[in-house]
Design a protein around this motif. Structure first.
Motif, PDB file in Angstrom:
ATOM      1  N   ILE A 179      10.089   0.820   7.920  1.00  0.00           N
ATOM      2  CA  ILE A 179       9.074   1.865   8.025  1.00  0.00           C
ATOM      3  C   ILE A 179       7.933   1.582   7.062  1.00  0.00           C
ATOM      4  O   ILE A 179       6.760   1.714   7.414  1.00  0.00           O
ATOM      5  CB  ILE A 179       9.690   3.258   7.783  1.00  0.00           C
ATOM      6  N   LYS A 180       8.263   1.172   5.854  1.00  0.00           N
ATOM      7  CA  LYS A 180       7.242   0.831   4.864  1.00  0.00           C
ATOM      8  C   LYS A 180       6.369  -0.313   5.399  1.00  0.00           C
ATOM      9  O   LYS A 180       5.139  -0.247   5.325  1.00  0.00           O
ATOM     10  CB  LYS A 180       7.898   0.422   3.548  1.00  0.00           C
ATOM     11  N   ASP A 181       7.013  -1.339   5.953  1.00  0.00           N
ATOM     12  CA  ASP A 181       6.273  -2.476   6.499  1.00  0.00           C
ATOM     13  C   ASP A 181       5.379  -2.042   7.660  1.00  0.00           C
ATOM     14  O   ASP A 181       4.227  -2.461   7.761  1.00  0.00           O
ATOM     15  CB  ASP A 181       7.234  -3.576   6.961  1.00  0.00           C
ATOM     16  N   ARG A 182       5.923  -1.190   8.545  1.00  0.00           N
ATOM     17  CA  ARG A 182       5.153  -0.707   9.686  1.00  0.00           C
ATOM     18  C   ARG A 182       3.954   0.106   9.194  1.00  0.00           C
ATOM     19  O   ARG A 182       2.846  -0.037   9.705  1.00  0.00           O
ATOM     20  CB  ARG A 182       6.043   0.149  10.585  1.00  0.00           C
ATOM     21  N   ALA A 183       4.148   0.952   8.192  1.00  0.00           N
ATOM     22  CA  ALA A 183       3.060   1.765   7.645  1.00  0.00           C
ATOM     23  C   ALA A 183       1.961   0.871   7.055  1.00  0.00           C
ATOM     24  O   ALA A 183       0.770   1.145   7.234  1.00  0.00           O
ATOM     25  CB  ALA A 183       3.601   2.726   6.583  1.00  0.00           C
TER      26      ALA A 183
ATOM     27  N   CYS B  20       6.916   6.385  10.751  1.00  0.00           N
ATOM     28  CA  CYS B  20       8.196   7.109  10.907  1.00  0.00           C
ATOM     29  C   CYS B  20       8.429   7.463  12.366  1.00  0.00           C
ATOM     30  O   CYS B  20       9.537   7.310  12.889  1.00  0.00           O
ATOM     31  CB  CYS B  20       8.214   8.374  10.056  1.00  0.00           C
ATOM     32  N   ARG B  21       7.396   7.955  13.039  1.00  0.00           N
ATOM     33  CA  ARG B  21       7.547   8.324  14.450  1.00  0.00           C
ATOM     34  C   ARG B  21       7.801   7.100  15.313  1.00  0.00           C
ATOM     35  O   ARG B  21       8.617   7.140  16.232  1.00  0.00           O
ATOM     36  CB  ARG B  21       6.316   9.074  14.925  1.00  0.00           C
ATOM     37  N   GLN B  22       7.118   6.010  15.036  1.00  0.00           N
ATOM     38  CA  GLN B  22       7.321   4.794  15.823  1.00  0.00           C
ATOM     39  C   GLN B  22       8.731   4.241  15.646  1.00  0.00           C
ATOM     40  O   GLN B  22       9.273   3.617  16.546  1.00  0.00           O
ATOM     41  CB  GLN B  22       6.288   3.728  15.446  1.00  0.00           C
ATOM     42  N   GLU B  23       9.329   4.459  14.492  1.00  0.00           N
ATOM     43  CA  GLU B  23      10.684   3.974  14.211  1.00  0.00           C
ATOM     44  C   GLU B  23      11.745   5.035  14.528  1.00  0.00           C
ATOM     45  O   GLU B  23      12.899   4.896  14.145  1.00  0.00           O
ATOM     46  CB  GLU B  23      10.802   3.558  12.742  1.00  0.00           C
ATOM     47  N   ASP B  24      11.362   6.101  15.222  1.00  0.00           N
ATOM     48  CA  ASP B  24      12.266   7.199  15.584  1.00  0.00           C
ATOM     49  C   ASP B  24      12.930   7.839  14.371  1.00  0.00           C
ATOM     50  O   ASP B  24      14.095   8.210  14.395  1.00  0.00           O
ATOM     51  CB  ASP B  24      13.332   6.752  16.585  1.00  0.00           C
TER      52      ASP B  24
ATOM     53  N   LEU C 158       0.816  -1.199   0.000  1.00  0.00           N
ATOM     54  CA  LEU C 158       0.000   0.000   0.000  1.00  0.00           C
ATOM     55  C   LEU C 158       0.857   1.260   0.000  1.00  0.00           C
ATOM     56  O   LEU C 158       0.544   2.226  -0.661  1.00  0.00           O
ATOM     57  CB  LEU C 158      -0.922  -0.020   1.212  1.00  0.00           C
ATOM     58  N   ILE C 159       1.889   1.239   0.784  1.00  0.00           N
ATOM     59  CA  ILE C 159       2.820   2.366   0.832  1.00  0.00           C
ATOM     60  C   ILE C 159       3.912   2.031  -0.166  1.00  0.00           C
ATOM     61  O   ILE C 159       4.695   1.115   0.028  1.00  0.00           O
ATOM     62  CB  ILE C 159       3.421   2.553   2.239  1.00  0.00           C
ATOM     63  N   GLY C 160       3.955   2.742  -1.267  1.00  0.00           N
ATOM     64  CA  GLY C 160       4.827   2.410  -2.384  1.00  0.00           C
ATOM     65  C   GLY C 160       6.310   2.484  -2.085  1.00  0.00           C
ATOM     66  O   GLY C 160       6.759   3.294  -1.291  1.00  0.00           O
ATOM     67  N   ILE C 161       7.035   1.601  -2.737  1.00  0.00           N
ATOM     68  CA  ILE C 161       8.488   1.557  -2.609  1.00  0.00           C
ATOM     69  C   ILE C 161       9.105   2.854  -3.113  1.00  0.00           C
ATOM     70  O   ILE C 161      10.016   3.392  -2.509  1.00  0.00           O
ATOM     71  CB  ILE C 161       9.051   0.334  -3.356  1.00  0.00           C
ATOM     72  N   LYS C 162       8.569   3.388  -4.220  1.00  0.00           N
ATOM     73  CA  LYS C 162       9.107   4.639  -4.769  1.00  0.00           C
ATOM     74  C   LYS C 162       8.989   5.781  -3.764  1.00  0.00           C
ATOM     75  O   LYS C 162       9.911   6.557  -3.587  1.00  0.00           O
ATOM     76  CB  LYS C 162       8.388   5.027  -6.063  1.00  0.00           C
ATOM     77  N   LEU C 163       7.828   5.891  -3.112  1.00  0.00           N
ATOM     78  CA  LEU C 163       7.616   6.960  -2.143  1.00  0.00           C
ATOM     79  C   LEU C 163       8.586   6.825  -0.980  1.00  0.00           C
ATOM     80  O   LEU C 163       9.200   7.802  -0.558  1.00  0.00           O
ATOM     81  CB  LEU C 163       6.175   6.945  -1.637  1.00  0.00           C
ATOM     82  N   CYS C 164       8.744   5.636  -0.465  1.00  0.00           N
ATOM     83  CA  CYS C 164       9.669   5.410   0.650  1.00  0.00           C
ATOM     84  C   CYS C 164      11.098   5.723   0.238  1.00  0.00           C
ATOM     85  O   CYS C 164      11.857   6.315   0.998  1.00  0.00           O
ATOM     86  CB  CYS C 164       9.560   3.973   1.161  1.00  0.00           C
ATOM     87  N   PHE C 165      11.463   5.356  -0.979  1.00  0.00           N
ATOM     88  CA  PHE C 165      12.807   5.648  -1.462  1.00  0.00           C
ATOM     89  C   PHE C 165      13.023   7.151  -1.572  1.00  0.00           C
ATOM     90  O   PHE C 165      14.036   7.682  -1.148  1.00  0.00           O
ATOM     91  CB  PHE C 165      13.052   4.974  -2.809  1.00  0.00           C
TER      92      PHE C 165
END
Length: 180
Positions: free
Chosen positions: A18-22, A52-56, A3-10
């Motif tokens: 973070i992507k997995d957590r999102a 992002c906040r949960q992963e500091d 759901l949270i795209g790899i391109k956006l995370c990159f």
């Protein structure tokens, strides 16, 4: 499906955790039927922000909608300091002083948002340096309104001698700060 795209995370410089957590957060929201009638982009952005906040690894994002049952974790003024200082092109010594000052500011009951405190500390630090930054530049770099920075500065000003590292500025230098 991711759901949270790899391109956006990159593009945002985020790691796979973070992507997995999102994605996990999004699935929880979807399972609770909390996503009905919500703007899909805003919902995905909120999930990414919370992850992002949960992963500091906090990021600044405005106008998010969040599910009530998701724990976001505490946010501190220092979380954004390096990014803001970098945006302003501050030297390493000023960045270190700003980080120390914002950490010391947490000892006082300053009832302002962490980002407003960070912006005000940056303003103070730059006013004590040879590389003074205009309030407008600090506002643009931090996303905090100029008036909010000024009000936060007023709240921090009584504590300035306790929060500014003495290796960065002496008592005489602090007296040269403009009074709020």
């Amino acid at each position: 499906m991711l759901l949270i795209g790899i391109k956006l995370c990159f593009r945002l410089g985020l790691v796979a955790t973070i992507k997995d957590r999102a994605n996990e957060i999004y699935k929880k929201v979807e399972d609770q039927k909390s996503s009905r009638g919500r703007n899909q982009d805003a919902l995905l952005a909120a999930c990414l922000y919370i992850a992002c906040r949960q992963e500091d690894k906090p990021r600044t994002v405005k106008g998010l909608e969040t599910g009530q049952s998701v724990e976001m974790g505490a946010i501190h003024a220092g979380d954004f300091m390096r990014c803001f200082c970098s945006n302003l092109g501050m030297n390493n010594q000023a960045v270190k002083a700003a980080q120390e000052a914002v950490q010391k500011s947490e000892e006082f009951d300053i009832r302002r948002s962490p980002i407003s405190i960070a912006a005000a500390v940056i303003y103070i630090i730059t006013q004590l340096s040879d590389d003074k930054k205009p309030l407008k530049d600090i506002s643009v770099a931090t996303g905090v309104a100029e008036g909010t920075i000024q009000n936060s500065y007023k709240d921090l000003y009584p504590h300035v001698s306790k929060i500014i590292p003495n290796w960065y500025a002496k008592e005489e230098d602090l007296k040269n700060l403009c009074s709020p």
